[in-house]
Write a protein that holds these residues in place. Structure first.
Motif, PDB file in Angstrom:
ATOM      1  N   GLU A  89       0.816  -1.208   0.000  1.00  0.00           N
ATOM      2  CA  GLU A  89       0.000   0.000   0.000  1.00  0.00           C
ATOM      3  C   GLU A  89       0.854   1.265   0.000  1.00  0.00           C
ATOM      4  OE1 GLU A  89      -2.559  -0.233   3.339  1.00  0.00           O
ATOM      5  OE2 GLU A  89      -3.755  -1.913   2.545  1.00  0.00           O
ATOM      6  N   GLU A  90       2.051   1.179   0.571  1.00  0.00           N
ATOM      7  CA  GLU A  90       2.911   2.364   0.685  1.00  0.00           C
ATOM      8  C   GLU A  90       3.832   2.551  -0.519  1.00  0.00           C
ATOM      9  OE1 GLU A  90       4.968   1.557   4.263  1.00  0.00           O
ATOM     10  OE2 GLU A  90       3.198   1.842   5.564  1.00  0.00           O
ATOM     11  N   GLY A  91       3.694   1.725  -1.537  1.00  0.00           N
ATOM     12  CA  GLY A  91       4.514   1.866  -2.721  1.00  0.00           C
ATOM     13  C   GLY A  91       5.842   1.148  -2.671  1.00  0.00           C
ATOM     14  N   GLN A  92       6.016   0.208  -1.731  1.00  0.00           N
ATOM     15  CA  GLN A  92       7.246  -0.569  -1.651  1.00  0.00           C
ATOM     16  C   GLN A  92       7.044  -2.000  -2.145  1.00  0.00           C
ATOM     17  OE1 GLN A  92       9.789   0.107   1.933  1.00  0.00           O
ATOM     18  NE2 GLN A  92       7.952   1.068   2.801  1.00  0.00           N
ATOM     19  N   GLY A  93       6.007  -2.188  -2.962  1.00  0.00           N
ATOM     20  CA  GLY A  93       5.702  -3.527  -3.431  1.00  0.00           C
ATOM     21  C   GLY A  93       6.780  -4.133  -4.304  1.00  0.00           C
ATOM     22  N   HIS A  94       7.655  -3.311  -4.896  1.00  0.00           N
ATOM     23  CA  HIS A  94       8.719  -3.845  -5.745  1.00  0.00           C
ATOM     24  C   HIS A  94       9.705  -4.698  -4.948  1.00  0.00           C
ATOM     25  CE1 HIS A  94      10.274  -0.075  -4.031  1.00  0.00           C
ATOM     26  NE2 HIS A  94      11.484  -0.605  -4.143  1.00  0.00           N
ATOM     27  N   LYS A  95       9.704  -4.573  -3.620  1.00  0.00           N
ATOM     28  CA  LYS A  95      10.592  -5.382  -2.788  1.00  0.00           C
ATOM     29  C   LYS A  95      10.016  -6.771  -2.502  1.00  0.00           C
ATOM     30  CE  LYS A  95      12.329  -1.319  -0.255  1.00  0.00           C
ATOM     31  NZ  LYS A  95      12.490  -0.715   1.096  1.00  0.00           N
ATOM     32  N   LEU A  96       8.751  -6.983  -2.850  1.00  0.00           N
ATOM     33  CA  LEU A  96       8.070  -8.230  -2.514  1.00  0.00           C
ATOM     34  C   LEU A  96       8.102  -9.198  -3.673  1.00  0.00           C
ATOM     35  CD1 LEU A  96       4.903  -6.717  -0.768  1.00  0.00           C
ATOM     36  CD2 LEU A  96       6.997  -7.560   0.332  1.00  0.00           C
ATOM     37  N   ASP A  97       7.854 -10.467  -3.362  1.00  0.00           N
ATOM     38  CA  ASP A  97       7.740 -11.493  -4.393  1.00  0.00           C
ATOM     39  C   ASP A  97       6.545 -11.174  -5.293  1.00  0.00           C
ATOM     40  OD1 ASP A  97       6.432 -14.234  -5.295  1.00  0.00           O
ATOM     41  OD2 ASP A  97       8.556 -14.630  -4.960  1.00  0.00           O
TER      42      ASP A  97
END
Length: 493
Positions: A89-97
């Motif tokens: 939700e905070e825009g850090q989804g690129h760090k996730l699988d």
């Protein structure tokens, strides 16, 4: 453990160490790199510890009971999931699988934060248990720790730990059954609820065909079946998937392997390894001698085969002399196909051996020459026949845990089908407990899967597939001798 909460006492410090291993294992599954995994693990651990401490100090107003909550490790694992959702939700989804990101934005993830009666049954059942019972169940089933070790950690009598675990399993089943009946469901699911309870109580009971077909199409009832069936090895997967959500079965496999490493090789500085230290060292020594004996036998076999293999330079390469031993079992299913391939050359050699006996008759030579010329294409055509088989099969081991596994079977048929039945054999006594998209029957090592009503028809060149849960002990070799409606199938790859 940098940036982690400070333990309040020695007991909490020991618990923190174990919990951090579990949190980092799951955080690594959820992220795309080790740096992101450590960051996610630290944030989730700090948040989870604060939540656990608040729950331990708080009490239900007007009573002496504490509010229902998860044990420490499951609570921290769910904190990893919620922290990952916050990253998305905070825009850090690129760090996730990437697969986790898809899951977080699906209806499956919404079940874990939606209305309580719609949440997974295993999650609700575990929360309903008393804290010591829930911890015993989680440690034994999901973390895959031996009962004596679990008993010492929880302050139980090791002699009675097995009976205690049996009672807790039964209690968990009762909670799940009650929650299943309380869950809002349609009339069809409601009509099968009582039958599902009766069938899953006994290991010998078989599910009627209509119930099996319903479980193949209804996710909620299939989850209930996994929680209610205490035999067959489905409980660890039901707990991990129902409590953790995405990646639950992968986490289960990681913890099983971690437990094997800790118990097999020992963990320096582990306070829990001391009581069984002598026995563990003896077991490791016996295993070492066994491995040494196997390696010596393999080396002797390689030396004995050297005259037939050329210069034998490859025998010294690590893994070359072990590979035939490890892979000797899978080729067995192809043995019945060898006699037809070898019998033809033998028949052709017999006439040629008689040629010198009649050198003076050209007609005899011509008579021998013609069969040889015509038999060669025939002999070459026979090996080409399997290139266009009736069916091809792909067996995929999706997940595996200490006493159970999940697998899928995909069959490609070269012919159109109005109905189908797939059969195969297991080598190591595996027992299928639950199947979806097909109805199962098993006679010894032979398993049969029949089409459901909705997937009987398969076009030429089309695929049919189904999955199942099964139990295993000791070894879990892949199945062999696949057949589609009585015709042998060729394995892909």
């Amino acid at each position: 453990m940098p940036d982690l909460p400070t333990p309040q006492d020695a007991t909490e410090a020991a618990l923190f160490s174990e919990c951090w291993d579990a949190v980092l294992a799951y955080a690594d599954l959820c992220t795309s790199g080790s740096t992101a995994a450590a960051q996610l693990g630290r944030e989730a651990f700090a948040h989870g510890v604060r939540e656990a401490r608040a729950a331990e100090t708080g009490q239900v107003r007007g009573t002496a009971r504490r509010p229902a909550r998860l044990p420490r490790i499951p609570l921290l694992l769910t904190s990893v999931r919620t922290t990952a959702a916050a990253w998305e939700e905070e825009g850090q989804g690129h760090k996730l699988d990437p697969d986790l990101r898809l899951w977080l934005n699906s209806d499956a993830a919404a079940r874990y934060t939606g209305p309580p009666l719609q949440r997974p049954l295993a999650l609700r059942g575990l929360r309903d248990l008393q804290q010591p019972d829930a911890e015993l169940l989680w440690f034994a089933e999901v973390e895959a720790l031996p009962l004596p070790l679990v008993a010492r950690r929880l302050g139980l009598d090791p002699a009675g730990a097995a009976e205690e675990l049996r009672q807790v399993r039964t209690l968990f089943r009762d909670r799940c059954h009650r929650n299943h009946l309380d869950t809002p469901m349609d009339g069809r699911c409601r009509s099968y609820a009582r039958l599902l309870d009766a069938v899953t109580r006994s290991s010998a009971a078989e599910a009627p065909g209509d119930l099996s077909r319903h479980l193949a199409t209804c996710v909620r009832c299939a989850e209930a079946a996994a929680c209610l069936r205490l035999h067959g090895g489905a409980l660890p997967g039901a707990l991990a998937g129902g409590v953790i959500g995405w990646g639950g079965l992968a986490y289960l496999e990681r913890r099983r392997r971690a437990a094997e490493v800790r118990l097999g090789a020992g963990r320096p500085g582990s306070t829990d390894a001391e009581p069984g230290d002598g026995e563990q060292k003896a077991r490791v020594a016996r295993n070492g001698l066994l491995v040494a004996a196997v390696l010596v036998s393999v080396l002797a076999l390689g030396v004995s085969l050297m005259p037939f293999g050329g210069d034998g330079d490859d025998l010294g390469a690590p893994g070359v002399d072990r590979q035939p031993v490890a892979d000797s079992a899978p080729p067995l299913p192809s043995v019945p196909s060898l006699p037809p391939a070898t019998s033809k050359p033998a028949d052709r050699n017999t006439p040629r051996s008689k040629q010198p006996e009649k050198p003076g008759k050209p007609e005899d030579e011509n008579r021998h020459t013609e069969p040889q010329g015509t038999s060669s294409p025939t002999a070459r055509a026979e090996p080409d026949e399997p290139e266009d088989p009736v069916c091809r099969v792909e067996y995929d081991l999706v997940n595996q845990w200490p006493d159970g596994f999940q697998a899928t079977v995909t069959i490609t048929s070269t012919r159109p089908l109005d109905a189908w039945r797939v059969a195969w054999s297991f080598r190591d006594g595996q027992q299928v407990g639950q199947m979806w998209d097909a109805s199962v029957s098993q006679d010894g090592s032979r398993v049969s899967a029949a089409a459901a009503d909705y997937n009987k028809s398969v076009p030429a060149g089309g695929d049919l597939s189904f999955g199942f849960l099964a139990s295993w002990r000791g070894k879990n070799s892949p199945p062999y001798d696949f057949e589609l409606n009585g015709h042998a199938c060729v394995k892909n790859g």
